[in-house]
Design a protein around this motif. Structure first.
Motif, PDB file in Angstrom:
ATOM      1  N   LEU A 178       0.825  -1.204   0.000  1.00 46.02           N
ATOM      2  CA  LEU A 178       0.000   0.000   0.000  1.00 46.02           C
ATOM      3  C   LEU A 178       0.864   1.261   0.000  1.00 46.02           C
ATOM      4  CD1 LEU A 178      -3.070   0.614   0.074  1.00 46.02           C
ATOM      5  CD2 LEU A 178      -2.847   0.885   2.547  1.00 46.02           C
ATOM      6  N   ASP A 179       1.988   1.206   0.715  1.00 45.83           N
ATOM      7  CA  ASP A 179       2.884   2.362   0.785  1.00 45.83           C
ATOM      8  C   ASP A 179       3.709   2.530  -0.482  1.00 45.83           C
ATOM      9  OD1 ASP A 179       1.996   2.905   3.327  1.00 45.83           O
ATOM     10  OD2 ASP A 179       3.590   1.768   4.323  1.00 45.83           O
ATOM     11  N   GLU A 180       4.042   1.413  -1.144  1.00 43.50           N
ATOM     12  CA  GLU A 180       4.928   1.474  -2.304  1.00 43.50           C
ATOM     13  C   GLU A 180       4.188   1.784  -3.604  1.00 43.50           C
ATOM     14  OE1 GLU A 180       6.892  -2.254  -2.380  1.00 43.50           O
ATOM     15  OE2 GLU A 180       8.255  -1.790  -0.711  1.00 43.50           O
ATOM     16  N   ASP A 181       2.955   1.383  -3.721  1.00 38.28           N
ATOM     17  CA  ASP A 181       2.223   1.512  -4.980  1.00 38.28           C
ATOM     18  C   ASP A 181       0.899   2.229  -4.728  1.00 38.28           C
ATOM     19  OD1 ASP A 181       1.110   1.332  -7.468  1.00 38.28           O
ATOM     20  OD2 ASP A 181       1.167  -0.867  -7.591  1.00 38.28           O
ATOM     21  N   ARG A 183      -1.424   2.639  -6.760  1.00 36.97           N
ATOM     22  CA  ARG A 183      -2.534   1.967  -7.436  1.00 36.97           C
ATOM     23  C   ARG A 183      -2.849   0.601  -6.834  1.00 36.97           C
ATOM     24  NH1 ARG A 183      -0.182   2.218 -13.428  1.00 36.97           N
ATOM     25  NH2 ARG A 183       1.631   1.592 -12.181  1.00 36.97           N
ATOM     26  N   PHE A 184      -2.091   0.196  -5.811  1.00 38.07           N
ATOM     27  CA  PHE A 184      -2.327  -1.108  -5.192  1.00 38.07           C
ATOM     28  C   PHE A 184      -3.641  -1.103  -4.413  1.00 38.07           C
ATOM     29  CE2 PHE A 184      -1.960  -3.807  -1.381  1.00 38.07           C
ATOM     30  CZ  PHE A 184      -1.838  -5.044  -1.993  1.00 38.07           C
ATOM     31  N   ARG A 185      -4.398  -2.187  -4.567  1.00 35.36           N
ATOM     32  CA  ARG A 185      -5.653  -2.331  -3.841  1.00 35.36           C
ATOM     33  C   ARG A 185      -5.532  -3.514  -2.881  1.00 35.36           C
ATOM     34  NH1 ARG A 185     -10.952  -1.935  -7.401  1.00 35.36           N
ATOM     35  NH2 ARG A 185     -11.695  -1.643  -5.274  1.00 35.36           N
ATOM     36  N   PRO A 186      -5.690  -3.280  -1.590  1.00 34.40           N
ATOM     37  CA  PRO A 186      -5.560  -4.364  -0.608  1.00 34.40           C
ATOM     38  C   PRO A 186      -6.591  -5.463  -0.852  1.00 34.40           C
ATOM     39  CG  PRO A 186      -5.591  -2.208   0.469  1.00 34.40           C
ATOM     40  CD  PRO A 186      -5.973  -1.989  -0.957  1.00 34.40           C
ATOM     41  N   ASP A 187      -6.232  -6.648  -0.399  1.00 30.16           N
ATOM     42  CA  ASP A 187      -7.132  -7.796  -0.479  1.00 30.16           C
ATOM     43  C   ASP A 187      -8.167  -7.677   0.644  1.00 30.16           C
ATOM     44  OD1 ASP A 187      -8.406 -10.238  -0.521  1.00 30.16           O
ATOM     45  OD2 ASP A 187      -6.588 -11.365  -0.989  1.00 30.16           O
ATOM     46  N   GLU A 259      -7.574   2.472   2.018  1.00 25.21           N
ATOM     47  CA  GLU A 259      -8.079   2.130   0.691  1.00 25.21           C
ATOM     48  C   GLU A 259      -9.393   2.860   0.401  1.00 25.21           C
ATOM     49  OE1 GLU A 259      -8.847   0.401  -3.020  1.00 25.21           O
ATOM     50  OE2 GLU A 259      -7.052   0.886  -1.866  1.00 25.21           O
ATOM     51  N   SER A 260     -10.251   2.948   1.397  1.00 25.13           N
ATOM     52  CA  SER A 260     -11.509   3.671   1.209  1.00 25.13           C
ATOM     53  C   SER A 260     -11.254   5.150   0.912  1.00 25.13           C
ATOM     54  CB  SER A 260     -12.382   3.523   2.463  1.00 25.13           C
ATOM     55  OG  SER A 260     -13.580   4.241   2.331  1.00 25.13           O
ATOM     56  N   ARG A 266      -9.977   9.183  -5.593  1.00 22.82           N
ATOM     57  CA  ARG A 266     -10.031   8.910  -7.030  1.00 22.82           C
ATOM     58  C   ARG A 266     -11.404   9.243  -7.593  1.00 22.82           C
ATOM     59  NH1 ARG A 266      -6.634   4.259  -5.697  1.00 22.82           N
ATOM     60  NH2 ARG A 266      -8.502   3.007  -5.377  1.00 22.82           N
ATOM     61  N   MET A 267     -12.446   8.896  -6.861  1.00 19.09           N
ATOM     62  CA  MET A 267     -13.789   9.208  -7.323  1.00 19.09           C
ATOM     63  C   MET A 267     -14.009  10.706  -7.372  1.00 19.09           C
ATOM     64  SD  MET A 267     -16.660   8.053  -8.408  1.00 19.09           S
ATOM     65  CE  MET A 267     -16.579   6.312  -7.986  1.00 19.09           C
TER      66      MET A 267
END
Length: 331
Positions: A178-181, A183-187, A259-260, A266-267
């Motif tokens: 999450l910190d590095e990317d 665009r990463f979305r957690p599972d 993530e939220s 983004r929205m």
């Protein structure tokens, strides 16, 4: 040989401790005439669901009906109960390591103990008993009944460490990505599973920690001299595991919250760009729609330069909107 014979009676393990670190197995029939010598102790491990085990407990164990009812009741949480005559009832929970089972679906062991007897009951296989027998085979196992209690509690606590560390590592991996990317979305399924398992584990470990604290404070006469220190250490270890579980639950909440927040951002950016685009093209759409009506009287419809006039007008409007949006800090 004894174990195969005893299994018919629901007796999983039966050992006489010699008080020196070793133990000898005995048969179910030998219990009827068993006479323990000074320094010896008896450990019986029963299958709680076996009818013969229940019958022996009620008719031949010598335990009170109230004690038998507690040992055989369907569901129970970790608890400690002192009985008359320096007897003890101890109900513990451990990590379920049986194949096909969830670790947080904990196995239970119910124990009655006094100065010379330890009677334990289980419903599902308990790996701690196998390790206990191996130590007796090497001559380095528990010497007394109180040490058997301590060994079982310590073995159950050791397995908690592995599961708590696994939870923390899974959250660490999600946080790192999450910190590095950006665009990463957690599972989400994994994080919710970790949080659910941590909550289920904490439900049983919290009262079990309190039991260890009570055993450390209230030392029975037949406890070994330094048992209190070991019970206090188990209490401290469970306290640390509970803190780790609580921290893991909070970290899972932060990962999902992050993530939220990213999705909301983004929205928001997407809706902002759509709003700017709509506001930018709305006046031009109005002009082209107005001039595109197929009715008489449209200005410039009969001239050769009407189209170019409209293009210049739209171009001027574009420049004006660009200047206005930049002045309002919308772009």
């Amino acid at each position: 040989m004894f174990e195969e014979q005893n299994a018919q009676w629901g007796l999983v393990h039966a050992f006489v401790l010699d008080g020196l670190g070793g133990a000898a197995p005995i048969s179910r029939l030998a219990l009827e005439s068993l006479d323990l010598q000074p320094g010896q102790s008896l450990w019986l491990h029963w299958d709680r669901s076996h009818p013969q085990a229940q019958r022996w407990l009620r008719e031949r164990s010598g335990l009170a009906e109230f004690t038998c009812d507690l040992l055989l009741e369907e569901s129970t949480r970790p608890r400690l109960l002192s009985l008359p005559g320096d007897e003890l009832l101890l109900f513990l929970r451990g990590i379920n390591l049986n194949p096909g089972s969830e670790p947080e679906d904990m196995v239970a062991v119910r124990i009655f103990a006094d100065a010379q007897r330890v009677i334990s009951l289980r419903l599902r296989p308990l790996h701690a008993t196998d390790a206990l027998i191996e130590q007796w085979g090497r001559g380095s196992g528990p010497k007394t009944g109180s040490e058997v209690l301590l060994y079982l509690a310590e073995h159950l606590t050791d397995k908690v460490d592995t599961l708590v560390s696994d939870f923390a590592e899974r959250v660490d991996e999600q946080e790192e990505h999450l910190d590095e990317d950006e665009r990463f979305r957690p599972d989400h399924d994994l994080m919710l599973q970790v949080r659910r398992r941590a909550a289920a584990l904490r439900r049983f470990l919290a009262p079990q920690r309190d039991l260890y604290a009570q055993l450390g404070r209230n030392r029975l006469p037949w406890f070994v001299e330094d048992d209190s220190g070991y019970w206090n250490e188990l209490n401290n270890r469970l306290t640390r595991y509970l803190e780790e579980l609580e921290l893991t639950r909070e970290r899972v909440g932060l990962v999902l919250e992050s993530e939220s927040r990213r999705q909301s951002e983004r929205m928001g950016k997407t809706m902002y760009l759509l709003g700017i685009t709509t506001g930018f093209f709305l006046p031009m759409s109005f002009i082209t729609g107005l001039l595109g009506m197929n009715v008489a009287g449209i200005p410039g419809a009969g001239t050769s330069y009407g189209f170019y006039v409209v293009c210049v007008l739209i171009g001027g409007m574009v420049l004006f909107q660009w200047w206005l949006f930049r002045r309002l800090s919308w772009l």
